[in-house]
Motif scaffolding. Structure first.
Motif, PDB file in Angstrom:
ATOM      1  N   THR A   1      -7.283  -2.565   1.545  1.00 30.51           N
ATOM      2  CA  THR A   1      -5.115  -2.181   2.209  1.00 30.51           C
ATOM      3  C   THR A   1      -5.779  -0.387   2.767  1.00 30.51           C
ATOM      4  N   LEU A   2      -5.109  -0.530   3.990  1.00 34.30           N
ATOM      5  CA  LEU A   2      -4.957   1.163   4.874  1.00 34.30           C
ATOM      6  C   LEU A   2      -3.705   0.651   4.164  1.00 34.30           C
ATOM      7  N   ASN A   3      -3.130   2.241   3.718  1.00 32.08           N
ATOM      8  CA  ASN A   3      -1.465   2.416   3.888  1.00 32.08           C
ATOM      9  C   ASN A   3      -1.202   3.777   3.368  1.00 32.08           C
ATOM     10  N   ASN A   4      -1.699   4.506   4.328  1.00 33.07           N
ATOM     11  CA  ASN A   4      -1.019   5.691   4.787  1.00 33.07           C
ATOM     12  C   ASN A   4      -2.053   6.527   6.091  1.00 33.07           C
TER      13      ASN A   4
ATOM     14  N   THR B   1     -14.596  -9.140  12.850  1.00 34.59           N
ATOM     15  CA  THR B   1     -14.664 -10.053  12.645  1.00 34.59           C
ATOM     16  C   THR B   1     -13.852 -10.875  11.407  1.00 34.59           C
ATOM     17  N   ILE B   2     -12.957 -11.394  12.220  1.00 33.65           N
ATOM     18  CA  ILE B   2     -12.427 -12.041  10.760  1.00 33.65           C
ATOM     19  C   ILE B   2     -12.467 -13.900  11.030  1.00 33.65           C
ATOM     20  N   GLY B   3     -13.827 -14.041   9.686  1.00 35.82           N
ATOM     21  CA  GLY B   3     -13.779 -15.058   9.400  1.00 35.82           C
ATOM     22  C   GLY B   3     -13.152 -16.101   8.634  1.00 35.82           C
ATOM     23  N   THR B   4     -13.726 -17.423   9.021  1.00 36.94           N
ATOM     24  CA  THR B   4     -12.721 -18.782   8.993  1.00 36.94           C
ATOM     25  C   THR B   4     -12.376 -18.313   7.151  1.00 36.94           C
ATOM     26  N   GLY B   5     -10.810 -19.017   7.484  1.00 37.24           N
ATOM     27  CA  GLY B   5     -10.484 -18.563   6.082  1.00 37.24           C
ATOM     28  C   GLY B   5      -9.657 -16.548   5.939  1.00 37.24           C
ATOM     29  N   GLY B   6     -10.100 -15.659   6.177  1.00 38.75           N
ATOM     30  CA  GLY B   6     -10.121 -14.427   6.739  1.00 38.75           C
ATOM     31  C   GLY B   6      -8.355 -13.920   6.878  1.00 38.75           C
ATOM     32  N   THR B   7      -8.240 -12.827   6.911  1.00 38.68           N
ATOM     33  CA  THR B   7      -6.911 -12.669   7.217  1.00 38.68           C
ATOM     34  C   THR B   7      -6.545 -11.457   7.555  1.00 38.68           C
ATOM     35  N   PHE B   8      -6.416 -10.835   8.488  1.00 44.69           N
ATOM     36  CA  PHE B   8      -6.580  -9.701   9.208  1.00 44.69           C
ATOM     37  C   PHE B   8      -5.118  -9.326  10.207  1.00 44.69           C
TER      38      PHE B   8
ATOM     39  N   ASN C   1     -13.403 -11.624   5.152  1.00 49.70           N
ATOM     40  CA  ASN C   1     -13.265 -13.320   4.867  1.00 49.70           C
ATOM     41  C   ASN C   1     -12.540 -13.703   4.154  1.00 49.70           C
ATOM     42  N   GLY C   2     -12.114 -12.502   3.974  1.00 46.61           N
ATOM     43  CA  GLY C   2     -11.186 -12.147   2.662  1.00 46.61           C
ATOM     44  C   GLY C   2      -9.191 -11.542   3.310  1.00 46.61           C
ATOM     45  N   LEU C   3      -8.934 -10.567   3.163  1.00 45.68           N
ATOM     46  CA  LEU C   3      -7.687  -9.532   3.848  1.00 45.68           C
ATOM     47  C   LEU C   3      -7.759  -8.731   3.977  1.00 45.68           C
ATOM     48  N   LEU C   4      -7.713  -8.265   5.180  1.00 42.12           N
ATOM     49  CA  LEU C   4      -7.748  -6.877   5.618  1.00 42.12           C
ATOM     50  C   LEU C   4      -5.953  -6.446   5.754  1.00 42.12           C
ATOM     51  N   SER C   5      -5.873  -5.003   5.234  1.00 37.01           N
ATOM     52  CA  SER C   5      -4.063  -5.050   5.412  1.00 37.01           C
ATOM     53  C   SER C   5      -4.007  -4.030   6.088  1.00 37.01           C
ATOM     54  N   VAL C   6      -3.632  -3.277   7.146  1.00 40.78           N
ATOM     55  CA  VAL C   6      -2.792  -2.653   7.781  1.00 40.78           C
ATOM     56  C   VAL C   6      -1.830  -1.716   7.786  1.00 40.78           C
TER      57      VAL C   6
END
Length: 176
Positions: free
Chosen positions: A102-105, A142-149, A120-125
């Motif tokens: 998580t990037l949150n600032n 690259t957002i892999g199969t099942g990954g979320t940005f 392949n997991g979650l990248l949250s901006v």
């Protein structure tokens, strides 16, 4: 920074070895002259791997207790949630399935330069990342199969990626 390994023997003795970032080589373990046995193995330091959830700049977040140094490869494991709370410049970053970054600032940056990020997991901006200059920079994301940005950054300039790949089954949310 580096990673540590412990070698245990059947006789109850052990040795601890710390390997620095970017190191390669051979470690040789010899027994007493009575047994006259020797064992050797080669090693390559493959980067920093999470030990648990936590802040990026906290040693206990990482296996071996050291915060990733500039230019190192980084992996966030399943069930581990890491918050970027400092400036970081890894050479590559992998978020495994079930892991989160998580990037949150609007002040901290994650700059991979020309490096690669695999999600392949979650990248949250989050929406708190509302900066006129890039807070996330990568050569390839690259957002892999099942990954979320999920990009909720309030300013499109907050994310700068040269090549963006979204695999089949991946999710990209841009809700800013």
């Amino acid at each position: 920074g580096g990673t540590a390994a412990t070698i245990n023997s059947q006789l109850g003795t052990s040795a601890s070895i710390t390997v620095g970032a970017g190191a390669t080589g051979t470690i040789t373990v010899s027994t007493s002259p009575v047994c006259s046995a020797t064992s050797a193995f080669t090693f390559t330091f493959n980067g920093y791997v999470t030990a648990t959830s936590g802040n990026w700049n906290t040693g206990s977040t990482w296996q071996g207790g050291s915060v990733p140094v500039a230019g190192a490869a980084v992996t966030i494991l399943n069930t581990h949630n890491v918050t970027l709370n400092t400036n970081a410049t890894p050479s590559g970053l992998t978020i495994n399935s079930g892991g989160t970054l998580t990037l949150n600032n609007a002040t901290n940056t994650l700059n991979l330069g020309a490096g690669t990020m695999l999600v392949n997991g979650l990248l949250s901006v989050t929406s708190a990342v509302n900066a006129a200059s890039a807070r996330l920079t990568a050569g390839t994301l690259t957002i892999g199969t099942g990954g979320t940005f999920t990009n909720s950054a309030g300013n499109a300039a907050s994310v700068s990626v040269t090549t963006f790949n979204e695999n089949c089954g991946a999710t990209y949310n841009h809700d800013a």
